[in-house]
Design a protein around this motif. Structure first.
Motif, short mmCIF file in Angstrom:
data_model
loop_
_atom_site.label_atom_id
_atom_site.label_comp_id
_atom_site.label_asym_id
_atom_site.label_seq_id
_atom_site.Cartn_x
_atom_site.Cartn_y
_atom_site.Cartn_z
N ARG A 1 -5.84 17.34 -14.94
CA ARG A 1 -5.37 17.63 -13.51
C ARG A 1 -4.46 16.78 -13.06
O ARG A 1 -3.79 16.98 -11.97
CB ARG A 1 -6.54 17.80 -12.74
CG ARG A 1 -7.45 19.12 -13.06
CD ARG A 1 -6.70 20.49 -12.85
NE ARG A 1 -7.52 21.61 -13.42
CZ ARG A 1 -8.32 22.34 -13.14
NH1 ARG A 1 -8.90 21.93 -11.94
NH2 ARG A 1 -8.82 23.31 -13.44
N GLY A 2 -4.26 15.49 -13.65
CA GLY A 2 -3.45 14.52 -13.15
C GLY A 2 -4.16 13.66 -12.15
O GLY A 2 -5.37 13.75 -12.05
N THR A 3 -3.36 12.54 -11.48
CA THR A 3 -4.05 11.81 -10.39
C THR A 3 -3.11 11.74 -9.29
O THR A 3 -2.92 11.01 -8.53
CB THR A 3 -3.91 10.42 -11.10
OG1 THR A 3 -2.53 10.03 -11.55
CG2 THR A 3 -4.75 10.39 -12.43
N LEU A 4 -2.44 12.90 -8.90
CA LEU A 4 -1.56 12.79 -7.86
C LEU A 4 -2.43 12.70 -6.55
O LEU A 4 -1.95 11.83 -5.76
CB LEU A 4 -1.10 14.22 -7.53
CG LEU A 4 0.09 14.36 -6.47
CD1 LEU A 4 1.08 13.52 -6.46
CD2 LEU A 4 0.37 15.96 -6.26
N LEU A 5 -3.35 13.12 -6.39
CA LEU A 5 -4.03 12.95 -5.05
C LEU A 5 -4.64 11.47 -4.76
O LEU A 5 -4.76 10.73 -4.04
CB LEU A 5 -5.51 13.84 -4.94
CG LEU A 5 -6.20 13.51 -3.73
CD1 LEU A 5 -5.53 13.97 -2.49
CD2 LEU A 5 -7.72 14.62 -3.70
N LYS A 6 -5.04 10.86 -6.11
CA LYS A 6 -5.50 9.76 -6.29
C LYS A 6 -4.44 8.67 -5.77
O LYS A 6 -4.42 7.82 -4.92
CB LYS A 6 -5.97 9.20 -7.58
CG LYS A 6 -6.40 7.57 -7.63
CD LYS A 6 -6.92 7.37 -8.95
CE LYS A 6 -7.52 5.96 -9.24
NZ LYS A 6 -7.96 5.74 -10.64
N SER B 1 -10.01 16.45 -17.47
CA SER B 1 -8.97 15.30 -17.40
C SER B 1 -7.56 15.61 -17.50
O SER B 1 -6.91 14.69 -17.37
CB SER B 1 -9.54 14.09 -18.38
OG SER B 1 -9.25 14.66 -19.67
N GLU C 1 -9.35 19.32 -2.93
CA GLU C 1 -8.37 18.71 -3.68
C GLU C 1 -9.05 17.65 -4.93
O GLU C 1 -8.91 17.63 -5.84
CB GLU C 1 -7.42 18.04 -3.02
CG GLU C 1 -6.37 18.73 -2.24
CD GLU C 1 -5.46 19.66 -3.21
OE1 GLU C 1 -5.21 19.25 -4.34
OE2 GLU C 1 -5.53 20.85 -2.95
N TRP D 1 -10.87 19.69 -7.35
CA TRP D 1 -10.09 20.18 -8.40
C TRP D 1 -9.52 19.25 -9.23
O TRP D 1 -9.26 19.28 -10.46
CB TRP D 1 -9.01 20.83 -7.74
CG TRP D 1 -7.96 21.83 -8.61
CD1 TRP D 1 -8.21 22.88 -9.23
CD2 TRP D 1 -6.71 21.15 -9.07
NE1 TRP D 1 -7.00 23.27 -9.89
CE2 TRP D 1 -6.10 22.32 -9.82
CE3 TRP D 1 -5.99 19.82 -9.08
CZ2 TRP D 1 -5.17 22.07 -10.69
CZ3 TRP D 1 -4.75 19.77 -9.65
CH2 TRP D 1 -4.49 20.71 -10.66
N GLU D 2 -8.71 18.11 -8.57
CA GLU D 2 -8.30 17.22 -9.64
C GLU D 2 -9.09 16.20 -10.43
O GLU D 2 -8.85 16.25 -11.39
CB GLU D 2 -7.84 16.05 -8.75
CG GLU D 2 -6.75 15.15 -9.39
CD GLU D 2 -5.96 14.04 -8.37
OE1 GLU D 2 -6.17 12.84 -8.44
OE2 GLU D 2 -5.09 14.65 -7.98
N ARG D 3 -10.40 16.33 -10.09
CA ARG D 3 -11.59 15.48 -10.91
C ARG D 3 -11.96 16.60 -11.89
O ARG D 3 -12.61 16.30 -12.91
CB ARG D 3 -12.65 14.97 -10.19
CG ARG D 3 -11.96 13.82 -9.25
CD ARG D 3 -13.06 13.06 -8.67
NE ARG D 3 -13.99 12.42 -9.59
CZ ARG D 3 -15.09 11.73 -9.56
NH1 ARG D 3 -15.38 11.54 -8.45
NH2 ARG D 3 -15.97 11.24 -10.36
#
Length: 152
Positions: free
Chosen positions: A96-101, A94, A80, A83-85
Motif C-alpha cells: 500500500r505504500g508509505t504516503l501517509l507515513k 505491504s 488511512e 488501509w496503508e498498513r
C-alpha cells in the motif's frame, strides 16, 4: 448485457490533491466514479434497490460505513492508517505504500518550524469549542421563574 456500475470516490484527506481511489479500491481516474454526495442523492431519489443496480455494492456499503474528514478527522486518519498498513480482516499487506507515513513526518516538520502558530491555532480551536458548549448549555437552561406574581 449488464452495464458497468458507477463506483464511489473515496474521501481523501484535505491536503491531498489527487482524486485517489474508489471505495472498493479502483483508481478513480480509470473507472466511472461519482462523489459520495451524488450517491446519497441518487439513493434518496431512486430508492435503495434501484440505486443498487447502478452502483458498485462494495462502494455503497463502504460509503455508508465510513465518514469523512468533516465528520471526524480522527476517524479519517484511523481509516488511512489501517488501509496503508493493510490491517483489514487481520491480514497484513505491504503493497500500500508509505504516503501517509511521509505526510505525517512532513506535518511534524511543519509544526516544529511553525510551533507558535500551531499552538495558537490549537488554543483558538479550544476556545471556540468551549464557547459553543457554553452557548448550548445556556440554551438548554430554562428561564428563571419569578417567585411570585406582582400584585395589582
Amino acid at each position: 448485457m449488464k452495464e458497468p456500475v458507477d463506483h464511489i470516490i473515496r474521501p481523501s484527506l484535505p491536503w491531498r490533491r489527487d482524486i485517489g481511489i474508489t471505495e472498493c479500491g479502483y483508481d478513480a481516474t480509470k473507472v466511472k466514479a461519482i462523489t459520495r454526495q451524488s450517491f446519497f442523492e441518487r439513493e434518496r431519489s431512486l430508492g435503495k434497490q434501484r440505486c443498487a443496480m447502478l452502483t458498485c455494492m462494495t462502494c455503497s456499503d463502504t460509503t455508508k460505513r465510513y465518514g469523512t474528514w468533516e465528520d471526524d478527522p480522527r476517524a479519517a486518519i484511523g481509516r488511512e492508517v489501517t488501509w496503508e498498513r493493510g490491517e483489514y480482516w487481520g491480514r497484513g499487506r505491504s503493497d500500500r505504500g508509505t504516503l501517509l507515513k511521509e505526510e505525517l513526518l512532513a506535518i511534524e516538520a511543519l509544526i516544529e518550524a511553525h510551533r507558535e502558530e500551531f499552538d495558537a491555532t490549537i488554543q483558538e480551536n479550544r476556545q471556540r469549542r468551549e464557547w459553543i458548549e457554553k452557548k448550548a448549555a445556556l440554551k438548554q437552561k430554562p428561564p428563571p421563574k419569578p417567585d411570585r406574581l406582582p400584585s395589582l
